[in-house]
Design an enzyme around this catalytic site. Structure first.
Site, PDB file in Angstrom:
ATOM      1  N   SER A  36      80.533 -33.603  -8.578  1.00 56.94           N
ATOM      2  CA  SER A  36      81.243 -34.750  -8.014  1.00 56.94           C
ATOM      3  C   SER A  36      80.935 -36.013  -8.802  1.00 56.94           C
ATOM      4  O   SER A  36      80.002 -36.055  -9.600  1.00 56.94           O
ATOM      5  CB  SER A  36      80.860 -34.956  -6.538  1.00 56.94           C
TER       6      SER A  36
ATOM      7  N   HIS B 285      73.004 -40.826 -20.178  1.00 56.12           N
ATOM      8  CA  HIS B 285      72.545 -39.536 -19.660  1.00 56.12           C
ATOM      9  C   HIS B 285      71.990 -39.774 -18.268  1.00 56.12           C
ATOM     10  O   HIS B 285      71.118 -40.632 -18.080  1.00 56.12           O
ATOM     11  CB  HIS B 285      71.475 -38.931 -20.562  1.00 56.12           C
ATOM     12  N   ASP B 286      72.479 -39.022 -17.297  1.00 55.78           N
ATOM     13  CA  ASP B 286      72.145 -39.320 -15.902  1.00 55.78           C
ATOM     14  C   ASP B 286      70.643 -39.286 -15.626  1.00 55.78           C
ATOM     15  O   ASP B 286      70.143 -40.085 -14.825  1.00 55.78           O
ATOM     16  CB  ASP B 286      72.898 -38.400 -14.934  1.00 55.78           C
TER      17      ASP B 286
ATOM     18  N   GLY C   9      69.526 -37.316  -4.882  1.00 62.31           N
ATOM     19  CA  GLY C   9      69.917 -36.703  -3.618  1.00 62.31           C
ATOM     20  C   GLY C   9      68.887 -35.752  -3.056  1.00 62.31           C
ATOM     21  O   GLY C   9      68.723 -35.633  -1.844  1.00 62.31           O
TER      22      GLY C   9
END
Length: 501
Positions: free
Chosen positions: A14, A239-240, A438
């Site tokens: 997502s 880059h996350d 998360g």
């Protein structure tokens, strides 16, 4: 009220558009737009729909304006390793193949057998851990299958680089994401052109590297017309994981960082890379970070296994169980003590995660219940009471708790081993684990991690990646002087939960 800044944070499943601002030194976040992402089979490969991704990005930007939250700056972050090649007209050559595709199977061994490149040499140069899907192996696989693409290619862009190009018309290679390619020298922090030449890749396609904090440019006229305004596009750590690590409110320099999501990225921030043999054997990576640091970490399979089980149960029962339901099931099966290697490639993209876990248990001499029994068991809490609102179609299949218990056992044990290895490799003694993303909401996993490692766990903030993206924008706009000031503000702005060992 401060300026509005937009973080476009895109993961494997997502993406989100999150507006951030600073009011009296306090960070405030607001989600504006969310969209689904995923892979599908195309021409024999697992591929991303890059055009749909871009459409969702500009739709989300326009939605910000519709909600009277027009941003002054924005930045994009995504996963690493994946890329596109562009021709002389700026068009993508071929499909945008995803890292979970099988095209890289055997590529490392082939390079070694032909005497072209050993992993020992590669690691000593780049310090990037072995993953079969590393960009370097993807490029070699693509070169084998479509040599014509390499001949026609004029530009190499990672996924966020390409999305920025579509927004601004400017081609740029951002450093933190480029470092995941295993083509960037760990010492010079620039492309290793000798390595690129050795592989027979065209040197011209690899452009100048830009560091996080660079103001890339403004929207093209076409984008301005579509979204209704203009802004500065800023390069965060694209880059996350690089962005997520920026959002860790560590209390001292003896903290282990854990970005917890589909992947668990566990490590520390270093000023120097570590590329010795011991580090290679432990398969730790030295990814580029913000402000000339290195993210020294290990990639762990992470919540992917839980996400896969949840999705599969949804297919069995017609309704996806909630994460709290899965956690409760794991607690009921607390007597299961099986531990698997969650980093085994067998869990990367199995047709059935449930069946693969059961098979791995059998290979280890253990047997789990038949979790595919189509007669779901009643859902009870840990005291044996039936959970209210449990409809027959949403009850968990028999054996789910055992599968979940194995996952939680295995993840927490991997975290323990990773901390112990970090201490050996760096010579430091770590005093806490700081979890962002998360996965920091999974308090059962946090508790298991604290128990396994013997260290206190600080959980939060949950929007780690988007927040790290925004922090770079906050600093660029002068709302915080530097990263330390921004990290100090995180502690005041968000609820950080302490889980004692």
């Amino acid at each position: 009220m401060g300026l509005n800044h937009l973080a476009v944070d895109i993961g494997a499943s997502s993406g989100r558009h999150i507006i951030g601002r600073v009011d009296n030194g306090i960070m405030k976040l607001q989600e504006v737009y969310r969209f689904e992402n995923g892979v599908s089979e195309k021409n024999g490969h697992l591929c991303w729909d890059i055009n749909l991704l871009y459409q969702n990005i500009i739709d989300g930007i326009r939605e910000c304006r519709n909600q009277n939250l027009t941003p002054d700056t924005m930045g994009i972050d995504t996963w690493g390793v994946d890329f596109v090649l562009l021709d002389s007209d700026g068009e993508i050559l071929g499909d945008t193949v995803a890292y979970r595709d099988e095209r890289t199977d055997g590529i490392r061994q082939e390079l070694e057998d032909k005497g072209i490149l050993s992993f020992d040499d590669l690691y000593s140069k780049t310090g990037i851990q072995y993953q079969k899907f590393n960009t370097i192996y993807q490029l070699v696989a693509l070169q084998k299958e479509h040599p014509e693409y390499m001949e026609q290619a004029e530009s190499f862009l990672m996924i966020p680089d390409y999305l920025n190009y579509k927004l601004t018309g400017i081609k740029s290679n951002e450093y933190t994401n480029a470092s995941t390619t295993a083509l960037v020298d760990a010492k010079t922090c620039d492309w290793d052109y000798e390595l690129i030449e050795k592989l027979g890749l065209p040197k011209k396609i690899f452009g100048k590297l830009s560091k996080p904090g660079t103001k890339l440019g403004r929207f093209t006229q076409e984008v301005r017309n579509y979204v209704g305004f203009d802004l500065d596009v800023i390069l965060p750590a694209t880059h996350d994981t690089g962005s997520a690590y920026l959002a860790v409110p560590a209390r001292d320099d003896k903290a282990v960082f854990l970005s917890s999501g589909t992947w668990s990225l566990m490590g520390v921030e270093n000023k120097e890379s570590i590329t010795n043999g011991e580090s290679k054997e432990a398969n730790f990576t030295n990814e580029g970070g913000y402000n000339n640091t290195y993210r020294y970490l290990k990639n762990i399979m992470g919540l992917w296994m839980i996400q896969s089980v949840r999705r599969e149960i949804g297919e069995i029962t017609g309704t996806k169980p909630s994460f709290p339901e899965l956690i409760e099931a794991a607690k009921q099966a607390k007597d299961i003590d099986v531990v698997l290697d969650v980093d085994d490639a067998r869990f990367l993209a199995p047709k059935s995660m449930i069946e693969e876990i059961k098979k791995a248990c059998e290979d280890a001499g253990e047997t789990l219940s038949n979790v595919r029994d189509d007669s779901p068991s009643e859902k009870n809490d840990s005291d044996g009471k039936k959970i209210e609102g449990c409809e027959a179609t949403t009850c968990l299949p028999a054996g789910t708790g055992e599968v979940m218990a194995v996952i939680y056992n295995s993840l927490s044990d991997d975290y323990r081993r990773t901390v112990e290895t970090l201490e050996k490799l760096t010579g430091n003694k770590y005093t806490s684990i700081n979890i962002v993303g998360g996965g920091s909401q999974d308090m059962y996993l946090n508790q298991r991690t604290a128990q396994a490692t013997g260290l206190p766990v600080f959980a939060g903030p949950t929007e780690g990646t988007a927040l790290g993206n925004l922090i770079v924008q906050f600093i660029c706009s002068g709302e915080y002087k530097n990263l330390q000031e921004a990290r100090d503000a995180i502690k005041k702005s968000f609820d950080i939960k302490l889980v004692e060992a």
